[in-house]
Write a protein that holds these residues in place. Sequence first.
Motif, mmCIF file in Angstrom:
data_model
loop_
_atom_site.group_PDB
_atom_site.id
_atom_site.type_symbol
_atom_site.label_atom_id
_atom_site.label_comp_id
_atom_site.label_asym_id
_atom_site.label_seq_id
_atom_site.Cartn_x
_atom_site.Cartn_y
_atom_site.Cartn_z
ATOM 1 N N ARG A 1 2.030 -17.643 1.417
ATOM 2 C CA ARG A 1 2.148 -16.851 0.181
ATOM 3 C C ARG A 1 2.048 -15.357 0.487
ATOM 4 N NH1 ARG A 1 -1.977 -14.649 -2.550
ATOM 5 N NH2 ARG A 1 -3.488 -15.907 -1.366
ATOM 6 N N LEU A 2 1.057 -14.987 1.305
ATOM 7 C CA LEU A 2 0.867 -13.574 1.618
ATOM 8 C C LEU A 2 1.961 -13.058 2.545
ATOM 9 C CD1 LEU A 2 -3.013 -13.525 2.155
ATOM 10 C CD2 LEU A 2 -1.730 -12.739 0.167
ATOM 11 N N LEU A 3 2.411 -13.910 3.481
ATOM 12 C CA LEU A 3 3.474 -13.503 4.394
ATOM 13 C C LEU A 3 4.766 -13.225 3.630
ATOM 14 C CD1 LEU A 3 4.432 -12.989 7.256
ATOM 15 C CD2 LEU A 3 4.926 -15.439 7.479
ATOM 16 N N LYS A 4 5.071 -14.083 2.656
ATOM 17 C CA LYS A 4 6.263 -13.861 1.827
ATOM 18 C C LYS A 4 6.140 -12.577 1.018
ATOM 19 C CE LYS A 4 7.469 -18.767 1.324
ATOM 20 N NZ LYS A 4 7.596 -19.898 0.353
ATOM 21 N N MET A 5 4.905 -12.279 0.576
ATOM 22 C CA MET A 5 4.691 -11.061 -0.193
ATOM 23 C C MET A 5 4.947 -9.838 0.667
ATOM 24 S SD MET A 5 3.855 -10.171 -3.282
ATOM 25 C CE MET A 5 3.656 -8.544 -4.020
ATOM 26 N N LEU A 6 4.525 -9.909 1.945
ATOM 27 C CA LEU A 6 4.761 -8.798 2.858
ATOM 28 C C LEU A 6 6.253 -8.608 3.108
ATOM 29 C CD1 LEU A 6 3.926 -6.652 4.927
ATOM 30 C CD2 LEU A 6 3.591 -8.490 6.595
ATOM 31 N N LEU A 7 6.946 -9.712 3.366
ATOM 32 C CA LEU A 7 8.384 -9.624 3.646
ATOM 33 C C LEU A 7 9.174 -9.149 2.430
ATOM 34 C CD1 LEU A 7 8.824 -12.918 5.720
ATOM 35 C CD2 LEU A 7 8.631 -10.558 6.575
ATOM 36 N N SER A 8 8.614 -9.393 1.241
ATOM 37 C CA SER A 8 9.320 -8.998 0.012
ATOM 38 C C SER A 8 9.062 -7.551 -0.365
ATOM 39 C CB SER A 8 8.896 -9.908 -1.147
ATOM 40 O OG SER A 8 9.183 -11.258 -0.857
ATOM 41 N N SER A 9 8.043 -6.916 0.281
ATOM 42 C CA SER A 9 7.671 -5.544 -0.090
ATOM 43 C C SER A 9 8.464 -4.537 0.733
ATOM 44 C CB SER A 9 6.160 -5.338 0.117
ATOM 45 O OG SER A 9 5.410 -6.281 -0.628
ATOM 46 N N LYS A 10 9.766 -4.489 0.476
ATOM 47 C CA LYS A 10 10.638 -3.580 1.214
ATOM 48 C C LYS A 10 10.761 -2.257 0.470
ATOM 49 C CE LYS A 10 13.366 -7.346 3.213
ATOM 50 N NZ LYS A 10 14.727 -7.941 3.349
ATOM 51 N N PRO A 11 10.405 -1.140 1.127
ATOM 52 C CA PRO A 11 10.488 0.166 0.469
ATOM 53 C C PRO A 11 11.898 0.473 -0.006
ATOM 54 C CG PRO A 11 9.238 0.322 2.500
ATOM 55 C CD PRO A 11 9.848 -1.051 2.480
ATOM 56 N N GLY A 12 11.978 0.952 -1.240
ATOM 57 C CA GLY A 12 13.268 1.334 -1.805
ATOM 58 C C GLY A 12 14.097 0.182 -2.313
ATOM 59 N N GLU A 13 13.671 -1.047 -2.067
ATOM 60 C CA GLU A 13 14.459 -2.208 -2.485
ATOM 61 C C GLU A 13 13.687 -3.163 -3.390
ATOM 62 O OE1 GLU A 13 16.104 -4.250 0.836
ATOM 63 O OE2 GLU A 13 16.613 -2.420 1.935
ATOM 64 N N SER A 14 12.354 -3.148 -3.321
ATOM 65 C CA SER A 14 11.548 -4.163 -3.999
ATOM 66 C C SER A 14 10.913 -3.631 -5.279
ATOM 67 C CB SER A 14 10.438 -4.673 -3.074
ATOM 68 O OG SER A 14 10.994 -5.189 -1.887
ATOM 69 N N PHE A 15 10.929 -4.494 -6.281
ATOM 70 C CA PHE A 15 10.220 -4.238 -7.524
ATOM 71 C C PHE A 15 9.125 -5.290 -7.662
ATOM 72 C CE2 PHE A 15 14.280 -2.204 -8.226
ATOM 73 C CZ PHE A 15 13.948 -1.041 -8.908
ATOM 74 N N VAL A 16 7.953 -4.871 -8.150
ATOM 75 C CA VAL A 16 6.832 -5.792 -8.322
ATOM 76 C C VAL A 16 6.288 -5.682 -9.738
ATOM 77 C CG1 VAL A 16 6.149 -5.749 -5.893
ATOM 78 C CG2 VAL A 16 5.188 -4.068 -7.470
ATOM 79 N N TRP A 17 5.655 -6.779 -10.150
ATOM 80 C CA TRP A 17 4.927 -6.771 -11.416
ATOM 81 C C TRP A 17 3.442 -6.609 -11.103
ATOM 82 C CZ3 TRP A 17 7.148 -6.299 -16.042
ATOM 83 C CH2 TRP A 17 8.514 -6.626 -16.161
ATOM 84 N N ILE A 18 2.776 -5.797 -11.890
ATOM 85 C CA ILE A 18 1.377 -5.428 -11.615
ATOM 86 C C ILE A 18 0.514 -5.802 -12.816
ATOM 87 C CG2 ILE A 18 -0.165 -3.566 -10.900
ATOM 88 C CD1 ILE A 18 2.395 -1.950 -10.186
ATOM 89 N N LEU A 19 -0.617 -6.450 -12.519
ATOM 90 C CA LEU A 19 -1.576 -6.819 -13.568
ATOM 91 C C LEU A 19 -2.958 -6.315 -13.176
ATOM 92 C CD1 LEU A 19 -1.950 -8.432 -16.235
ATOM 93 C CD2 LEU A 19 -2.601 -10.394 -14.820
ATOM 94 N N LYS A 20 -3.567 -5.513 -14.032
ATOM 95 C CA LYS A 20 -4.922 -5.020 -13.774
ATOM 96 C C LYS A 20 -5.928 -6.125 -14.099
ATOM 97 C CE LYS A 20 -8.256 -1.512 -15.280
ATOM 98 N NZ LYS A 20 -8.469 -0.329 -16.158
ATOM 99 N N ILE A 21 -6.812 -6.445 -13.128
ATOM 100 C CA ILE A 21 -7.779 -7.528 -13.300
ATOM 101 C C ILE A 21 -9.155 -6.992 -13.706
ATOM 102 C CG2 ILE A 21 -8.919 -9.492 -12.208
ATOM 103 C CD1 ILE A 21 -5.934 -9.877 -12.594
ATOM 104 N N CYS A 22 -9.769 -6.159 -12.871
ATOM 105 C CA CYS A 22 -11.099 -5.624 -13.169
ATOM 106 C C CYS A 22 -11.413 -4.511 -12.177
ATOM 107 C CB CYS A 22 -12.170 -6.725 -13.095
ATOM 108 S SG CYS A 22 -12.295 -7.517 -11.463
ATOM 109 N N SER A 23 -12.528 -3.834 -12.394
ATOM 110 C CA SER A 23 -12.990 -2.796 -11.470
ATOM 111 C C SER A 23 -13.978 -3.397 -10.474
ATOM 112 C CB SER A 23 -13.658 -1.656 -12.237
ATOM 113 O OG SER A 23 -14.250 -0.734 -11.339
#
Length: 510
Positions: free
Chosen positions: A174-196
């Motif tokens: 799961r984490l390896l796929k996330m790394l491979l998917s995080s390509k600068p200038g090409e990848s969009f992500v969804w972000i959810l704030k959990i807690c501080s």
Amino acid sequence: MAVERSATVSASSISKLSRFQKIVLGWDYLRLLRESGKKHVGEGLKHVKSTFDSVEEYIGVFEPLILEELKAQIVQGKDEEEATDWQRGAVATCQESDEFHKLSLAVLDDFREDVSENDLLLLSMEKFQEGEAPKPYAFALVDHRGGKETLTVLTYFCGGVKQLDSMKADSSPRLLKMLLSSKPGESFVWILKICSLSTIMREYTAMHSIAHLPFKDLILSASHKSYCSVSEGQAWNVPKPLMDHLEDCLNSSQLDAINAGLLRKPFVLIQGPPGTGKTHTIIGLLSTILHSSPTSIHSNGGTSRIKPRPVMSIEERHTHWRKASSWLTGLSPRDLIRPIDGDDGFYPVGNELKPEIVKSDRKYRRHVLVCAPSNSALDEIVLRVLHRGIHDENNHVYTPKIVRVGLKPHHSVQAVSMDYLVEQKLASMDRSASPGGKSGEYVNRDKIRDTIIDESAIVFSTLSFSGSAIFSRSRRIFDVVIIDEAAQATCEGLDQKEVNQTDVLVEGEA
């Protein structure tokens, strides 16, 4: 030498936080949700003993408990997802550093303003609900907010840490796929704030700092015997007018509590059910602490003065302070030494910033920190001090210079809150500035805050906020700390660097 020592302490601090970050950022969010209702509370956790044989045993018991507490906090944050909602972001850069990956995200400015340093975020390649099978996702920690519409987060894609003793990370597809998917200038992500994570990170690092505390043996053994090198008795001589007032206004239990607070012990716990006058006792303690003088003690060699304990050189103290406060940044050594034979005759009191003329025989001014676990409990004590004042050695009532540090002060104590005092100081500087002078708008606010803390006789703060960087720059150490409702709190914020090697007074309910 100083540079080398600072570098060593900094490396120690980074190591502790890196350990925490690797553990947490490798967790599987959906797995935490699935397991939250299945296992019994306390399963797999060690029993908390009354005493510990070593620092390693202490940390081995409490580290899993802190992490378990964080898991519950993350799961609880799920109920607040509707308020935060998913946000869209784009990966601008991705850089590897010490096994971590730093992602620079382009986000909407409204979302950037809504997050803070050390907020825990969830990154995913698509939005999802609980029970769904999403594409790659991972936790991220807000490292800092950059310029306009820019957010930098810290991620750990190496895997999940299964064993705390070895810290070996098992690879995760799961984490390896996330790394491979995080390509600068090409990848969009969804972000959810959990807690501080700010508070629990301070708690975690404070736990690991126990090895560097001057009275670590007292904490591990739950015994003060080794610290009572002199006979029992009051370490402070309370002036007769002040003592007469206390005897008239307090009952026998409250007087016993104050007398216990004046003993030569590092810690004192004052217990009592609600309504027994603990807050009133705190006011009495403040009066005696600020206006009593050290008493002489009798030993085999005759009469002598009480000496600080333990005895350390200034370099040793600096080292302990830095190591015990490693969760703070921007640490600086003390560059001012407190006089041992009295002050210069002036001491600022009153919140109007006017000096009080101090008699020449008043030679032992204390700097007191009062803490409570919640804002409401803290404001209650501040309000009592403002309404009733403090009694000096001649039983005269006055309002000492105090400051309430932290967030969300009640409107009744707004006049002594840090933000208000800073604005008042800036306004007075603007009025006194010459036409070509420097406006208060450009004055360093941190320096004004430092001055306010240093000049205040009593500083009030929540336990959590007492671990913030605002205290690391103070030029004066705290001689005494009083903690209200101590039995209901975790002391994760208390900065040992700010506490002198004298009594620490703790107040709480049974």
